[in-house]
Design a protein around this motif. Structure first.
Motif, PDB file in Angstrom:
ATOM      1  N   ASP A  76      -0.883   4.350 -21.121  1.00  0.00           N
ATOM      2  CA  ASP A  76      -1.529   3.101 -21.517  1.00  0.00           C
ATOM      3  C   ASP A  76      -2.313   2.528 -20.340  1.00  0.00           C
ATOM      4  OD1 ASP A  76       1.069   0.604 -21.044  1.00  0.00           O
ATOM      5  OD2 ASP A  76       0.505   2.324 -19.849  1.00  0.00           O
ATOM      6  N   LYS A  77      -2.782   3.409 -19.468  1.00  0.00           N
ATOM      7  CA  LYS A  77      -3.592   3.069 -18.295  1.00  0.00           C
ATOM      8  C   LYS A  77      -2.804   2.254 -17.274  1.00  0.00           C
ATOM      9  CE  LYS A  77      -7.904   3.186 -20.915  1.00  0.00           C
ATOM     10  NZ  LYS A  77      -9.161   2.512 -21.244  1.00  0.00           N
ATOM     11  N   ARG A  78      -1.511   2.497 -17.237  1.00  0.00           N
ATOM     12  CA  ARG A  78      -0.680   1.827 -16.232  1.00  0.00           C
ATOM     13  C   ARG A  78       0.320   2.824 -15.668  1.00  0.00           C
ATOM     14  NH1 ARG A  78       2.445  -3.280 -17.190  1.00  0.00           N
ATOM     15  NH2 ARG A  78       2.967  -2.385 -19.198  1.00  0.00           N
ATOM     16  N   ILE A  79       0.373   2.902 -14.345  1.00  0.00           N
ATOM     17  CA  ILE A  79       1.357   3.725 -13.659  1.00  0.00           C
ATOM     18  C   ILE A  79       2.074   2.823 -12.664  1.00  0.00           C
ATOM     19  CG2 ILE A  79       1.711   5.740 -12.201  1.00  0.00           C
ATOM     20  CD1 ILE A  79      -0.859   6.911 -13.269  1.00  0.00           C
ATOM     21  N   LEU A  80       3.373   2.638 -12.857  1.00  0.00           N
ATOM     22  CA  LEU A  80       4.162   1.771 -11.990  1.00  0.00           C
ATOM     23  C   LEU A  80       4.622   2.557 -10.761  1.00  0.00           C
ATOM     24  CD1 LEU A  80       6.329  -0.004 -14.694  1.00  0.00           C
ATOM     25  CD2 LEU A  80       4.102  -0.677 -13.796  1.00  0.00           C
TER      26      LEU A  80
ATOM     27  N   ASP B 275       6.215   2.164  -6.458  1.00  0.00           N
ATOM     28  CA  ASP B 275       6.515   1.519  -5.186  1.00  0.00           C
ATOM     29  C   ASP B 275       7.140   2.579  -4.281  1.00  0.00           C
ATOM     30  OD1 ASP B 275       9.303  -0.249  -6.693  1.00  0.00           O
ATOM     31  OD2 ASP B 275       9.226   1.771  -5.915  1.00  0.00           O
ATOM     32  N   ASP B 276       7.749   2.142  -3.199  1.00  0.00           N
ATOM     33  CA  ASP B 276       8.281   3.115  -2.246  1.00  0.00           C
ATOM     34  C   ASP B 276       9.473   3.883  -2.781  1.00  0.00           C
ATOM     35  OD1 ASP B 276       6.368   2.365  -0.460  1.00  0.00           O
ATOM     36  OD2 ASP B 276       7.613   0.816   0.470  1.00  0.00           O
ATOM     37  N   LYS B 277      10.181   3.298  -3.783  1.00  0.00           N
ATOM     38  CA  LYS B 277      11.403   3.925  -4.276  1.00  0.00           C
ATOM     39  C   LYS B 277      11.266   4.445  -5.704  1.00  0.00           C
ATOM     40  CE  LYS B 277      14.353   0.987  -1.388  1.00  0.00           C
ATOM     41  NZ  LYS B 277      15.463   0.001  -1.381  1.00  0.00           N
ATOM     42  N   ASN B 278      10.475   3.775  -6.506  1.00  0.00           N
ATOM     43  CA  ASN B 278      10.387   4.129  -7.925  1.00  0.00           C
ATOM     44  C   ASN B 278       8.973   4.556  -8.284  1.00  0.00           C
ATOM     45  OD1 ASN B 278      13.121   3.291  -8.418  1.00  0.00           O
ATOM     46  ND2 ASN B 278      12.378   1.180  -8.266  1.00  0.00           N
ATOM     47  N   PHE B 279       8.896   5.429  -9.265  1.00  0.00           N
ATOM     48  CA  PHE B 279       7.605   5.880  -9.787  1.00  0.00           C
ATOM     49  C   PHE B 279       7.780   6.159 -11.265  1.00  0.00           C
ATOM     50  CE2 PHE B 279       4.528   9.112 -10.970  1.00  0.00           C
ATOM     51  CZ  PHE B 279       3.359   8.577 -10.475  1.00  0.00           C
ATOM     52  N   HIS B 280       6.927   5.561 -12.089  1.00  0.00           N
ATOM     53  CA  HIS B 280       7.118   5.704 -13.528  1.00  0.00           C
ATOM     54  C   HIS B 280       5.774   5.658 -14.240  1.00  0.00           C
ATOM     55  CE1 HIS B 280       8.960   5.674 -17.394  1.00  0.00           C
ATOM     56  NE2 HIS B 280       8.609   4.438 -17.679  1.00  0.00           N
ATOM     57  N   ILE B 281       5.458   6.721 -14.969  1.00  0.00           N
ATOM     58  CA  ILE B 281       4.257   6.751 -15.795  1.00  0.00           C
ATOM     59  C   ILE B 281       4.621   6.281 -17.194  1.00  0.00           C
ATOM     60  CG2 ILE B 281       2.477   8.207 -16.824  1.00  0.00           C
ATOM     61  CD1 ILE B 281       2.547   9.980 -14.441  1.00  0.00           C
ATOM     62  N   LEU B 282       3.885   5.294 -17.691  1.00  0.00           N
ATOM     63  CA  LEU B 282       4.144   4.771 -19.029  1.00  0.00           C
ATOM     64  C   LEU B 282       3.372   5.603 -20.045  1.00  0.00           C
ATOM     65  CD1 LEU B 282       3.943   0.955 -18.235  1.00  0.00           C
ATOM     66  CD2 LEU B 282       5.971   2.384 -18.426  1.00  0.00           C
TER      67      LEU B 282
ATOM     68  N   ARG C 286       0.846  -1.184   0.000  1.00  0.00           N
ATOM     69  CA  ARG C 286       0.000   0.000   0.000  1.00  0.00           C
ATOM     70  C   ARG C 286       0.882   1.234   0.000  1.00  0.00           C
ATOM     71  NH1 ARG C 286      -2.946   1.397   5.732  1.00  0.00           N
ATOM     72  NH2 ARG C 286      -1.073   1.761   6.992  1.00  0.00           N
ATOM     73  N   VAL C 287       0.286   2.349  -0.466  1.00  0.00           N
ATOM     74  CA  VAL C 287       1.040   3.591  -0.562  1.00  0.00           C
ATOM     75  C   VAL C 287       0.061   4.744  -0.352  1.00  0.00           C
ATOM     76  CG1 VAL C 287       0.715   3.740  -3.066  1.00  0.00           C
ATOM     77  CG2 VAL C 287       2.672   4.890  -2.003  1.00  0.00           C
ATOM     78  N   ARG C 288       0.543   5.840   0.258  1.00  0.00           N
ATOM     79  CA  ARG C 288      -0.307   6.989   0.544  1.00  0.00           C
ATOM     80  C   ARG C 288      -0.833   7.604  -0.737  1.00  0.00           C
ATOM     81  NH1 ARG C 288       0.301   9.815   5.561  1.00  0.00           N
ATOM     82  NH2 ARG C 288      -0.727  11.567   4.512  1.00  0.00           N
ATOM     83  N   ALA C 289      -2.130   7.921  -0.780  1.00  0.00           N
ATOM     84  CA  ALA C 289      -2.754   8.485  -1.966  1.00  0.00           C
ATOM     85  C   ALA C 289      -2.241   9.892  -2.263  1.00  0.00           C
ATOM     86  CB  ALA C 289      -4.273   8.501  -1.803  1.00  0.00           C
ATOM     87  N   ASP C 290      -2.066  10.701  -1.218  1.00  0.00           N
ATOM     88  CA  ASP C 290      -1.633  12.087  -1.456  1.00  0.00           C
ATOM     89  C   ASP C 290      -0.215  12.132  -2.027  1.00  0.00           C
ATOM     90  OD1 ASP C 290      -1.011  12.827   2.081  1.00  0.00           O
ATOM     91  OD2 ASP C 290      -0.456  11.138   0.799  1.00  0.00           O
TER      92      ASP C 290
ATOM     93  N   MET D 234       1.154   9.839  -3.957  1.00  0.00           N
ATOM     94  CA  MET D 234       1.054   9.425  -5.363  1.00  0.00           C
ATOM     95  C   MET D 234       0.520  10.561  -6.232  1.00  0.00           C
ATOM     96  SD  MET D 234       2.154   6.382  -6.047  1.00  0.00           S
ATOM     97  CE  MET D 234       3.520   6.865  -4.980  1.00  0.00           C
ATOM     98  N   ASP D 235      -0.451  11.315  -5.714  1.00  0.00           N
ATOM     99  CA  ASP D 235      -1.012  12.444  -6.462  1.00  0.00           C
ATOM    100  C   ASP D 235       0.064  13.490  -6.735  1.00  0.00           C
ATOM    101  OD1 ASP D 235      -4.189  12.332  -4.680  1.00  0.00           O
ATOM    102  OD2 ASP D 235      -3.409  11.153  -6.363  1.00  0.00           O
ATOM    103  N   GLU D 236       0.929  13.717  -5.753  1.00  0.00           N
ATOM    104  CA  GLU D 236       2.012  14.686  -5.934  1.00  0.00           C
ATOM    105  C   GLU D 236       3.017  14.216  -6.985  1.00  0.00           C
ATOM    106  OE1 GLU D 236       1.944  16.287  -1.286  1.00  0.00           O
ATOM    107  OE2 GLU D 236       3.732  15.336  -2.133  1.00  0.00           O
ATOM    108  N   LEU D 237       3.310  12.912  -6.971  1.00  0.00           N
ATOM    109  CA  LEU D 237       4.255  12.372  -7.953  1.00  0.00           C
ATOM    110  C   LEU D 237       3.690  12.441  -9.370  1.00  0.00           C
ATOM    111  CD1 LEU D 237       5.622   9.272  -6.004  1.00  0.00           C
ATOM    112  CD2 LEU D 237       6.840  11.382  -6.540  1.00  0.00           C
ATOM    113  N   VAL D 238       2.396  12.182  -9.517  1.00  0.00           N
ATOM    114  CA  VAL D 238       1.754  12.290 -10.833  1.00  0.00           C
ATOM    115  C   VAL D 238       1.816  13.724 -11.337  1.00  0.00           C
ATOM    116  CG1 VAL D 238      -0.453  12.170 -12.048  1.00  0.00           C
ATOM    117  CG2 VAL D 238       0.241  10.295 -10.563  1.00  0.00           C
ATOM    118  N   LEU D 239       1.512  14.655 -10.457  1.00  0.00           N
ATOM    119  CA  LEU D 239       1.551  16.062 -10.842  1.00  0.00           C
ATOM    120  C   LEU D 239       2.975  16.475 -11.224  1.00  0.00           C
ATOM    121  CD1 LEU D 239      -0.266  18.528 -11.082  1.00  0.00           C
ATOM    122  CD2 LEU D 239       0.322  19.118  -8.728  1.00  0.00           C
TER     123      LEU D 239
END
Length: 547
Positions: free
Chosen positions: A458-462, A464-471, A318-322, A324-329
């Motif tokens: 492609d409707k997938r966002i990878l 985890d605690d260390k990595n974040f990658h939007i495809l 699990r990971v905090r929603a807020d 993840m929202d910041e990383l997407v932005l």
């Protein structure tokens, strides 16, 4: 005296021509047994592929060997190792299983004493050569079929309404077959009108003599082959796409699209997860442990609720929603288009805008005349009903058609009048939203935020605690000058054709401009990717205009 079972296998006429015929193999095997004083217990004939050992006659032979120890031979003899198997891994496994039964496998034309370790190298060569030859043949067939589909040729068994023929030059094609072709034309026309349910139209066609199962009927009315298109499936780095077929089409593209719209509108509503403003990425994030989509929920703290995205597959991730929202932005802030794609977006914006609203505003008088003619048709139908020239069913059908047309025209006219009054403002706002994706994302409500993510990725966002990658899709990478990676996640944008918001045209001029621009910047791009860029721009225009 030693005993043996002769295993004789052929799979094609070509093998018979090369001397692999059953008779030729048997003669050589019998001669070998006579010379070496080996008694023949059984002769097994097989006409199945050697890709696996799941062959009818071999399965019977192996079952009998397992059941009876008394009748087991000392050898299983065959002419060559490719008669035994064309799969190295399966061959080694089968040799070991037979060895445990004290049965030795021998190829008389390629003799090997497997008790000598060095001979296992030769065995590997014999088996690998057969497997490579088989794989090469399969690859050539797949490439040939893919090439034929790209040329617009239908390579499979003819669908309902067509029949396979061979032309004088030897090429195969499909042509309409009667009376099925006429049935199909009428079915599509009735579906496009939308007066009756799909099941009613199917039952009516069956009663009139049309032969088709219900399952095949559903596949048929979704098949683009009937309006002259061939589906080229995904292959290697290419996405699935449509090409113009060489066969004769039975219906027009407009009729097919109208049928798809009717079917989509009549489809049962799918169960949807309730949108939560705090969990706007639910279903879009991918678990780094099991690669399943993450769901979301709230956990009550001391003073407030904390929202998390988590996996339900037992991973306990699990990971905090807020966060993840910041990383997407943060990822979206890097999406800054260059001047070329800004000007291209402006061109697409004007074209799509004019398509939806310009035509109606320029032809308002024609629209009013069309409404008048529709009312005249309805009044005429009333007169015919009163005089008895048409019955109630005909009148109500005409009335429903007229009301539908009036509603469509009225809606189009109202939308055009509203949009034209604010044309400059809407175009300027759309350009601003395209230039500032991150700001647009922040301003949109949750539903449109998800649509932006669907469009960009492609409707997938990878994560985890260390990595974040939007495809991101390849189209987005080109437009926003992102680094390209060799991956199998090339996305084909089909939302446009599915929603019928923009027609599936190939804008060759714009595609050529994109290819020329990218070539000047030392970036190779295929015409299909250039077309996907145009589709992306059109989809974004639709999104910002209707938001």
């Amino acid at each position: 005296m030693h005993t043996a079972t002769l295993y004789i296998r052929v799979s094609t006429d070509e093998q018979a021509q090369k001397g692999y015929s059953q008779q030729s193999q048997r003669e050589r095997l019998e001669k070998f047994c006579f010379t070496n004083k080996i008694q023949i217990l059984q002769v097994v004939y097989e006409d199945h592929s050697a890709k696996t050992f799941n062959r009818p006659e071999w399965s019977k032979l192996f079952l009998s060997l397992n059941r009876s120890r008394a009748n087991r031979p000392d050898f299983i003899l065959f002419s060559r190792w490719d008669r035994f198997s064309r799969n190295a891994a399966d061959a080694y496994s089968m040799i070991e299983r037979l060895k445990k039964m004290n049965i030795e496998t021998k190829a008389i034309d390629q003799p090997l004493n497997l008790a000598i370790p060095e001979n296992k190298i030769m065995l590997a060569i014999y088996l690998a050569t057969s497997e490579v030859e088989n794989d090469r043949r399969s690859l050539n067939v797949r490439q040939g079929m893919h090439k034929a589909k790209q040329e617009g040729r239908y390579m499979c068994h003819a669908p309902i309404g067509y029949i396979n023929i061979t032309l004088i030059d030897g090429k195969k094609c499909i042509i309409p077959k009667e009376p099925e072709a006429t049935f199909i034309k009428n079915i599509f026309i009735e579906l496009a009108n939308g007066y009756h349910s799909t099941r009613f139209i199917y039952n009516e066609a069956i009663e009139n003599g049309f032969k088709c199962s219900l399952n095949n009927f559903w596949l048929m009315i979704r098949n683009p082959i009937y309006y002259g298109k061939i589906v080229v499936p995904a292959y290697e780095q290419e996405n699935r796409y449509l090409v113009n077929g060489l066969h004769e089409k039975l219906i027009s593209e407009d009729v097919f699209k109208q049928v798809q719209q009717v079917l989509n509108n009549n489809a049962k509503p799918q169960r949807r997860t309730k949108t939560n403003n705090q969990l706007q990425l639910r279903g879009l994030l991918t678990c780094p442990l099991c690669f399943k989509n993450l769901t979301g929920s709230a956990s009550k703290g001391r003073n407030t609720y904390y929202h998390y995205y988590h996996c339900t597959n037992g991973c306990k991730f699990r990971v905090r929603a807020d966060s993840m929202d910041e990383l997407v932005l943060k990822e979206l802030k890097q999406l800054i288009p260059g001047e070329f794609y800004l000007s291209l977006f402006h061109m697409v914006l004007q074209r799509v805008y004019n398509k939806h609203f310009g035509e109606a505003s320029n032809t308002q008088s024609q629209i009013f005349k069309s409404i008048e003619r529709t009312f005249e048709r309805l009044n005429k139908a009333k007169e015919l009903l009163l005089t008895g020239e048409i019955d109630n069913d005909d009148y109500f059908a005409i009335k429903a058609d007229c009301e539908y047309k009036i509603n469509c025209i009225g809606t189009s006219l109202n939308n055009a009048a509203f949009m034209i009054s604010k044309a400059e403002k809407i175009i300027a706002e759309a350009m601003h939203k395209f230039s500032n994706i991150s700001l647009t994302y922040q301003q949109f409500e949750t539903t449109y935020k998800r649509k932006i993510i669907d469009l960009l990725t492609d409707k997938r966002i990878l994560c985890d605690d260390k990595n974040f990658h939007i495809l991101f899709t390849d189209a987005v990478k080109f437009i926003y000058n992102l680094e390209h990676e060799n991956s199998d996640t090339i996305t084909e944008i089909q939302a446009i054709s599915d929603s019928n918001s923009v027609e599936e045209f190939i804008y060759s001029k714009e595609s050529e401009e994109i290819i020329k621009f990218e070539s000047n910047n030392n970036r190779s791009i295929e015409s299909r990717n250039a077309q996907n860029i145009i589709f992306f721009l059109e989809s974004f225009v639709e999104l910002v205009i209707h938001s």
